[in-house]
Design an enzyme around this catalytic site. Structure first.
Site, mmCIF file in Angstrom:
data_model
loop_
_atom_site.group_PDB
_atom_site.id
_atom_site.type_symbol
_atom_site.label_atom_id
_atom_site.label_comp_id
_atom_site.label_asym_id
_atom_site.label_seq_id
_atom_site.Cartn_x
_atom_site.Cartn_y
_atom_site.Cartn_z
ATOM 1 N N GLN A 192 8.152 26.865 0.886
ATOM 2 C CA GLN A 192 8.534 25.669 0.142
ATOM 3 C C GLN A 192 10.053 25.489 0.132
ATOM 4 O O GLN A 192 10.558 24.391 0.399
ATOM 5 C CB GLN A 192 8.023 25.757 -1.298
ATOM 6 C CG GLN A 192 8.366 24.522 -2.138
ATOM 7 C CD GLN A 192 8.040 24.712 -3.609
ATOM 8 O OE1 GLN A 192 7.682 25.795 -4.039
ATOM 9 N NE2 GLN A 192 8.177 23.648 -4.381
ATOM 10 N N ASN B 13 8.378 -4.371 3.318
ATOM 11 C CA ASN B 13 7.001 -3.925 3.530
ATOM 12 C C ASN B 13 6.533 -4.159 4.958
ATOM 13 O O ASN B 13 5.881 -3.309 5.559
ATOM 14 C CB ASN B 13 6.089 -4.656 2.538
ATOM 15 C CG ASN B 13 4.648 -4.196 2.601
ATOM 16 O OD1 ASN B 13 4.369 -3.055 2.911
ATOM 17 N ND2 ASN B 13 3.733 -5.103 2.319
ATOM 18 N N HIS C 151 0.843 -1.206 0.000
ATOM 19 C CA HIS C 151 0.000 0.000 0.000
ATOM 20 C C HIS C 151 0.876 1.254 0.000
ATOM 21 O O HIS C 151 1.841 1.341 0.764
ATOM 22 C CB HIS C 151 -0.871 0.049 1.254
ATOM 23 C CG HIS C 151 -2.034 -0.876 1.239
ATOM 24 N ND1 HIS C 151 -1.906 -2.236 1.421
ATOM 25 C CD2 HIS C 151 -3.364 -0.636 1.095
ATOM 26 C CE1 HIS C 151 -3.115 -2.789 1.382
ATOM 27 N NE2 HIS C 151 -4.015 -1.846 1.182
ATOM 28 N N GLU D 33 11.886 22.245 2.008
ATOM 29 C CA GLU D 33 12.469 21.218 1.153
ATOM 30 C C GLU D 33 13.982 21.107 1.281
ATOM 31 O O GLU D 33 14.567 20.123 0.834
ATOM 32 C CB GLU D 33 12.086 21.477 -0.309
ATOM 33 C CG GLU D 33 10.583 21.326 -0.549
ATOM 34 C CD GLU D 33 10.204 21.504 -2.005
ATOM 35 O OE1 GLU D 33 11.092 21.857 -2.814
ATOM 36 O OE2 GLU D 33 9.015 21.293 -2.336
ATOM 37 N N ASP E 246 8.104 17.658 -8.431
ATOM 38 C CA ASP E 246 8.155 18.944 -7.730
ATOM 39 C C ASP E 246 7.076 18.930 -6.657
ATOM 40 O O ASP E 246 5.895 19.146 -6.941
ATOM 41 C CB ASP E 246 7.932 20.089 -8.730
ATOM 42 C CG ASP E 246 7.995 21.459 -8.070
ATOM 43 O OD1 ASP E 246 8.372 21.529 -6.876
ATOM 44 O OD2 ASP E 246 7.662 22.456 -8.737
ATOM 45 N N PHE E 247 7.489 18.667 -5.422
ATOM 46 C CA PHE E 247 6.525 18.541 -4.325
ATOM 47 C C PHE E 247 6.117 19.907 -3.789
ATOM 48 O O PHE E 247 6.898 20.850 -3.787
ATOM 49 C CB PHE E 247 7.128 17.700 -3.186
ATOM 50 C CG PHE E 247 7.474 16.294 -3.594
ATOM 51 C CD1 PHE E 247 6.481 15.334 -3.767
ATOM 52 C CD2 PHE E 247 8.787 15.920 -3.827
ATOM 53 C CE1 PHE E 247 6.786 14.045 -4.158
ATOM 54 C CE2 PHE E 247 9.113 14.631 -4.217
ATOM 55 C CZ PHE E 247 8.114 13.686 -4.385
#
Length: 352
Positions: free
Chosen positions: A336, A229, A198, A340, A326-327
């Site tokens: 931002q 996982n 997930h 970042e 590009d977050f």
């Protein structure tokens, strides 16, 4: 007689005190986790390995472009589709304290949420023309047809979402019909040695069965090494849930690092097996006056026995370099840039 009433009142007060603080950081929360673990039902044992089973009821026999694909994909999972009104779910037995809470306080975990789960634009990565964006009730993703897995998945995680009795028991992994040319099938993962991992964890939505069910769409799934996982990746998911309880609301971005030439699995579709996965948590509540912060993890898709999760904390800039994404593109530029540039494990683990 009077003394008995006082004792009874003190008992109920004590129970209420524990129930109120059980999910908060501190000694009461630790005590609750310890005691709850002792009283967990036998049913929960089956959840220890939920990624390989249950297999689809009927294996699909079609590939993309086949006219029968949709019908077979639906039949593969018809018993447990989130849209099936006759879906049968097995209710997990609660701990002894949950039973007391229900009787004393008459709570209903299905009605405790107060938010519609809408994801604001600032939480999404930059979206380009031609990107295939899929929206579900509480998460949004960009699906990559060339890889048959998502490039990123974003969801809002509130502390209240993590509490409740929604169960993953009986859920099957189902094709996502919102994907333009059909998503991968659960059968693509069968007997491959990889878990159906997930991106948005089912455990993030214990509040509501319908929201938990939606995490089983194959558009939210990517191949993960089993010991990865069920090991360090699961530990990070649990830690993030704890932060959400503490901070009330977070935005989570999760996904694989994609590149051409990745190995593939799949009987019916070519599903890429990523070499790395990332997870980013953002705390941004401008109306609260609290300082924004973010943290990112970048981990290899392999067993990481004995490794500490803080060893894989990186800056968001590093994840952007690895993924080409590009977050938080619509955050104010100054915020931002600052968020970042650096991830701080200490900023996230200290008491706020």
């Amino acid at each position: 007689m009077k003394s008995n009433r006082i004792i009874l009142i003190l008992i109920f007060f004590g129970i209420g005190y524990i129930l109120y603080y059980k999910d908060k950081a501190g000694p009461i929360g630790s005590f609750w986790q310890t005691v709850s673990g002792v009283f967990k039902s036998k049913e929960s044992v089956s959840d220890k390995n939920p990624y390989k089973a249950p297999e689809p009821d009927v294996e699909a026999t079609a590939t993309k472009g086949d006219e029968k694909y949709d019908d077979i994909a639906t039949a593969t999972n018809k018993k447990n589709s989130p849209n099936n009104d006759k879906q049968e779910t097995t209710k997990e037995e609660s701990s002894i304290f949950d039973k007391i809470k229900d009787k004393v306080f008459n709570t209903d975990p299905e009605t405790e949420t107060s938010d519609n789960g809408e994801i604001p634009d600032f939480a999404l990565p930059a979206i380009n023309r031609g990107d295939e964006i899929i929206e579900h009730k509480n998460y949004t993703l960009r699906y990559e047809e060339d890889y048959e897995i998502p490039a990123w998945v974003v969801h809002k995680l509130r502390g209240e979402y993590t509490q409740g009795r929604a169960s993953r028991a009986g859920n099957q992994f189902i094709p996502d019909k919102k994907v333009k040319n059909n998503s991968a099938l659960s059968g693509d993962y069968s007997n491959t040695g990889f878990d159906r991992g997930h991106m948005v964890p089912a455990g993030d939505f214990k509040c509501c069965q319908d929201l938990m069910n939606e995490t089983f769409y194959m558009s939210n799934i990517s191949p993960q090494a089993p010991d990865f996982n069920r090991g360090i990746w699961e530990n990070i998911e649990e830690r993030v849930r704890g932060w959400a309880v503490r901070d009330e609301e977070l935005y989570i971005v999760t996904g694989p690092v994609l590149r051409k030439g990745l190995p593939t699995i799949g009987r019916y579709n070519n599903v890429a097996v990523p070499e790395f996965f990332y997870k980013i948590a953002l705390f941004y509540q401008p109306k609260s006056g609290k300082t924004p912060r973010a943290i990112a993890f970048l981990l290899p898709n392999e067993p990481l026995f004995g490794k500490r999760m803080n060893s894989y904390v990186v800056s968001i800039d590093e994840v952007e370099k690895a993924t080409g994404l590009d977050f938080f593109a619509k955050l104010p530029n100054d915020i931002q840039t600052k968020l970042e540039a650096k991830s701080s494990w200490t900023d996230w683990t200290k008491i706020q």
